[in-house]
Scaffold this motif. Structure first.
Motif, PDB file in Angstrom:
ATOM      1  N   VAL A 159       0.837  -1.200   0.000  1.00 14.21           N
ATOM      2  CA  VAL A 159       0.000   0.000   0.000  1.00 14.21           C
ATOM      3  C   VAL A 159       0.871   1.250   0.000  1.00 14.21           C
ATOM      4  CG1 VAL A 159      -1.669   1.357   1.329  1.00 14.21           C
ATOM      5  CG2 VAL A 159      -1.945  -1.125   1.146  1.00 14.21           C
ATOM      6  N   PHE A 160       1.903   1.254   0.838  1.00 13.53           N
ATOM      7  CA  PHE A 160       2.822   2.393   0.882  1.00 13.53           C
ATOM      8  C   PHE A 160       3.536   2.565  -0.456  1.00 13.53           C
ATOM      9  CE2 PHE A 160       3.060   1.400   5.601  1.00 13.53           C
ATOM     10  CZ  PHE A 160       2.243   2.460   5.953  1.00 13.53           C
ATOM     11  N   LYS A 161       3.906   1.438  -1.060  1.00 10.94           N
ATOM     12  CA  LYS A 161       4.606   1.487  -2.349  1.00 10.94           C
ATOM     13  C   LYS A 161       3.720   2.126  -3.412  1.00 10.94           C
ATOM     14  CE  LYS A 161       6.700  -1.555  -5.815  1.00 10.94           C
ATOM     15  NZ  LYS A 161       7.033  -2.960  -6.162  1.00 10.94           N
ATOM     16  N   GLU A 162       2.442   1.796  -3.400  1.00 11.28           N
ATOM     17  CA  GLU A 162       1.512   2.361  -4.383  1.00 11.28           C
ATOM     18  C   GLU A 162       1.332   3.860  -4.170  1.00 11.28           C
ATOM     19  OE1 GLU A 162      -2.118   0.197  -4.208  1.00 11.28           O
ATOM     20  OE2 GLU A 162      -1.225  -1.681  -4.909  1.00 11.28           O
ATOM     21  N   ILE A 163       1.315   4.298  -2.909  1.00 14.17           N
ATOM     22  CA  ILE A 163       1.094   5.714  -2.607  1.00 14.17           C
ATOM     23  C   ILE A 163       2.318   6.552  -2.949  1.00 14.17           C
ATOM     24  CG2 ILE A 163       0.679   7.402  -0.764  1.00 14.17           C
ATOM     25  CD1 ILE A 163      -1.021   5.271   0.639  1.00 14.17           C
ATOM     26  N   PHE A 164       3.487   6.083  -2.515  1.00 14.33           N
ATOM     27  CA  PHE A 164       4.701   6.894  -2.657  1.00 14.33           C
ATOM     28  C   PHE A 164       5.571   6.497  -3.847  1.00 14.33           C
ATOM     29  CE2 PHE A 164       4.023   7.114   2.069  1.00 14.33           C
ATOM     30  CZ  PHE A 164       3.632   8.439   2.077  1.00 14.33           C
ATOM     31  N   GLU A 209       7.816   3.101  -5.636  1.00 15.27           N
ATOM     32  CA  GLU A 209       8.936   2.301  -5.123  1.00 15.27           C
ATOM     33  C   GLU A 209      10.197   3.131  -4.928  1.00 15.27           C
ATOM     34  OE1 GLU A 209      10.830  -0.315  -8.164  1.00 15.27           O
ATOM     35  OE2 GLU A 209       9.188   0.386  -9.427  1.00 15.27           O
ATOM     36  N   TYR A 210      10.281   4.282  -5.570  1.00 20.34           N
ATOM     37  CA  TYR A 210      11.502   5.074  -5.499  1.00 20.34           C
ATOM     38  C   TYR A 210      11.565   5.946  -4.240  1.00 20.34           C
ATOM     39  CZ  TYR A 210      11.776   3.707 -10.372  1.00 20.34           C
ATOM     40  OH  TYR A 210      11.829   2.972 -11.525  1.00 20.34           O
ATOM     41  N   ARG A 211      10.424   6.335  -3.705  1.00 17.65           N
ATOM     42  CA  ARG A 211      10.422   7.270  -2.583  1.00 17.65           C
ATOM     43  C   ARG A 211      10.195   6.614  -1.227  1.00 17.65           C
ATOM     44  NH1 ARG A 211       6.527  12.205  -3.621  1.00 17.65           N
ATOM     45  NH2 ARG A 211       5.088  10.585  -4.300  1.00 17.65           N
ATOM     46  N   VAL A 212       9.555   5.473  -1.204  1.00 20.51           N
ATOM     47  CA  VAL A 212       9.163   4.901   0.074  1.00 20.51           C
ATOM     48  C   VAL A 212      10.311   4.145   0.737  1.00 20.51           C
ATOM     49  CG1 VAL A 212       8.313   2.716  -0.872  1.00 20.51           C
ATOM     50  CG2 VAL A 212       7.343   3.601   1.248  1.00 20.51           C
ATOM     51  N   VAL A 213      10.452   4.371   2.041  1.00 17.80           N
ATOM     52  CA  VAL A 213      11.403   3.633   2.875  1.00 17.80           C
ATOM     53  C   VAL A 213      10.592   3.022   4.007  1.00 17.80           C
ATOM     54  CG1 VAL A 213      13.443   3.747   4.343  1.00 17.80           C
ATOM     55  CG2 VAL A 213      13.259   5.251   2.345  1.00 17.80           C
ATOM     56  N   ILE A 214      10.420   1.716   3.979  1.00 16.66           N
ATOM     57  CA  ILE A 214       9.602   1.046   4.989  1.00 16.66           C
ATOM     58  C   ILE A 214      10.511   0.492   6.068  1.00 16.66           C
ATOM     59  CG2 ILE A 214       7.956  -0.812   5.417  1.00 16.66           C
ATOM     60  CD1 ILE A 214       7.032  -0.486   2.522  1.00 16.66           C
ATOM     61  N   LYS A 215      10.331   0.990   7.255  1.00 17.97           N
ATOM     62  CA  LYS A 215      11.209   0.623   8.370  1.00 17.97           C
ATOM     63  C   LYS A 215      10.607  -0.572   9.110  1.00 17.97           C
ATOM     64  CE  LYS A 215      12.212   4.428  10.687  1.00 17.97           C
ATOM     65  NZ  LYS A 215      11.916   5.760  11.264  1.00 17.97           N
ATOM     66  N   VAL A 216      11.255  -1.710   8.949  1.00 15.46           N
ATOM     67  CA  VAL A 216      10.830  -2.920   9.655  1.00 15.46           C
ATOM     68  C   VAL A 216      12.072  -3.527  10.299  1.00 15.46           C
ATOM     69  CG1 VAL A 216       8.885  -3.433   8.157  1.00 15.46           C
ATOM     70  CG2 VAL A 216      11.137  -4.326   7.574  1.00 15.46           C
TER      71      VAL A 216
END
Length: 371
Positions: free
Chosen positions: A186-191, A193-200
């Motif tokens: 969902v985050f990838k679609e919103i931002f 793949e180039y802008r999103v950094v998912i912290k896990v």
């Protein structure tokens, strides 16, 4: 004298003419130019170049902020133009006007909008989204935003392609990894793949049982003062040898471990001076630290199923070109490598205090103390 792509006078790959013609004024390094003049047969673009331009449409001849213009000669003699993610770049691959990359922790679109041109990274974890914005009537004026997704989409509109957005999972304790992947999608679609950094958690899903273990910071390769991971049996034997008490062992693991233990030196610069002076022991220890660090970096690729976008070297040791180059050779097969040496926390704090002292902005009260 500047050398431009158009001066190579090479035909474009069929179907990629528009992309290539738009990059006619792209500057080519002088030495590369004459080599490419001889070796390149055609000029084309990479799949990533095409995807970036479709994701962030720009006028002809321009490329979006947040991407470095690059090129390479492939095995078929085609000069491939590429766009690599680099948040230190402004539009058209130019470096940002300031040497400092600014980051902010906020999910308030009203706060972010005025400073969006200056941001290279925005962090908006669930606490920031819900507590400081969505559920705060003073921030979420008129209760205009109802969901986290609405806030994320608004921030995506405000922030240009040159800014990374760091987000965290709603529930890092989720045991169903498929749900984690779905939330990340969902985050990838919103931002994009180039802008999103998912912290896990890089060690996998966090549970109540493994939290204490994950918070430990003495594993991994050794560093200037930390022993890092050690063979368990010899370590246990040393603990029960009677030579050291618990406090002394803790110091040997963190504080007087690593380079300090091997070479009685915690300054990498001085260690490299010793190597240059012919100290073979220092050279051996230095090589071991490079190897262990590289193993730690590469091992994390397995956690992400090999989907690694970027490897970034930071901290004080990143100032050593000798160290970063040696490390890069071992890990660049995993993902492109960037070096952002040093840390800017203290500088950012000092600049913030200076702005308050100059009256440029008001001091924020984050916690009120009763009494």
């Amino acid at each position: 004298m500047k050398y431009f792509l158009r001066n190579l006078k090479k035909e474009a790959v069929r179907g990629e003419e528009d992309y290539v013609s738009g990059m006619a004024d792209m500057i080519i390094d002088k030495d590369d130019f004459w080599e490419l003049k001889k070796e390149a047969k055609y000029i084309g673009v990479t799949k990533r170049f095409q995807n970036v331009m479709k994701t962030f449409p720009m006028p002809c001849g321009e490329t979006p902020a947040g991407f470095q213009r690059d090129y390479y000669l492939d095995g078929e003699g085609i000069l491939r133009l590429d766009l690599r993610r680099n948040i230190s770049c402004d539009k058209n691959g130019r470096l940002r006007p300031t040497k400092v990359l600014f980051s902010a922790d906020s999910a308030n679109p009203y706060e972010v909008a005025p400073i969006s041109p200056f941001l290279a990274n925005l962090t908006c974890n669930p606490g920031i989204v819900y507590d400081l914005f969505l559920n705060n009537p003073k921030a979420n004026v008129g209760n205009q935003f109802k969901t986290r997704e609405e806030v994320m989409k608004e921030l995506a509109k405000i922030l240009g392609p040159g800014c990374d957005i760091s987000v965290e999972l709603n529930n890092p304790f989720e045991e169903d990894f498929q749900k984690i992947l779905e939330e990340a999608e969902v985050f990838k679609e919103i931002f994009t793949e180039y802008r999103v950094v998912i912290k896990v958690p890089h060690t996998g899903v966090v549970t109540g049982a493994n939290v204490p273990e994950l918070l430990k910071d003495d594993e991994g390769g050794f560093s200037p003062e930390r022993a890092g991971g050690l063979p368990v049996r010899p370590l246990v034997k040393l603990c029960y040898s009677g030579k050291y008490n618990e406090k002394e062992m803790q110091v040997r693991l963190k504080g007087k471990g690593g380079l300090t233990a091997y070479l009685n030196e915690n300054d990498l610069r001085k260690v490299e001076e010793r190597i240059d002076g012919g100290d073979k022991t220092a050279g051996l220890v230095w090589e071991a630290m490079v190897l262990q660090t590289a193993k730690d970096i590469a091992s994390l690729a397995a956690v992400t199923f090999g989907r690694v976008d970027k490897i970034i070297f930071t901290g004080g040791m990143a100032y050593s070109q000798k160290f970063t180059e040696a490390l890069k050779k071992r890990v660049e097969f995993v993902a492109p490598v960037s070096v952002i040496a040093g840390t800017c926390e203290m500088e950012a704090l000092a600049l913030g205090a200076l702005r308050v002292l100059r009256g440029e902005e008001k001091a924020h009260i984050f916690t009120e103390i009763a009494g």
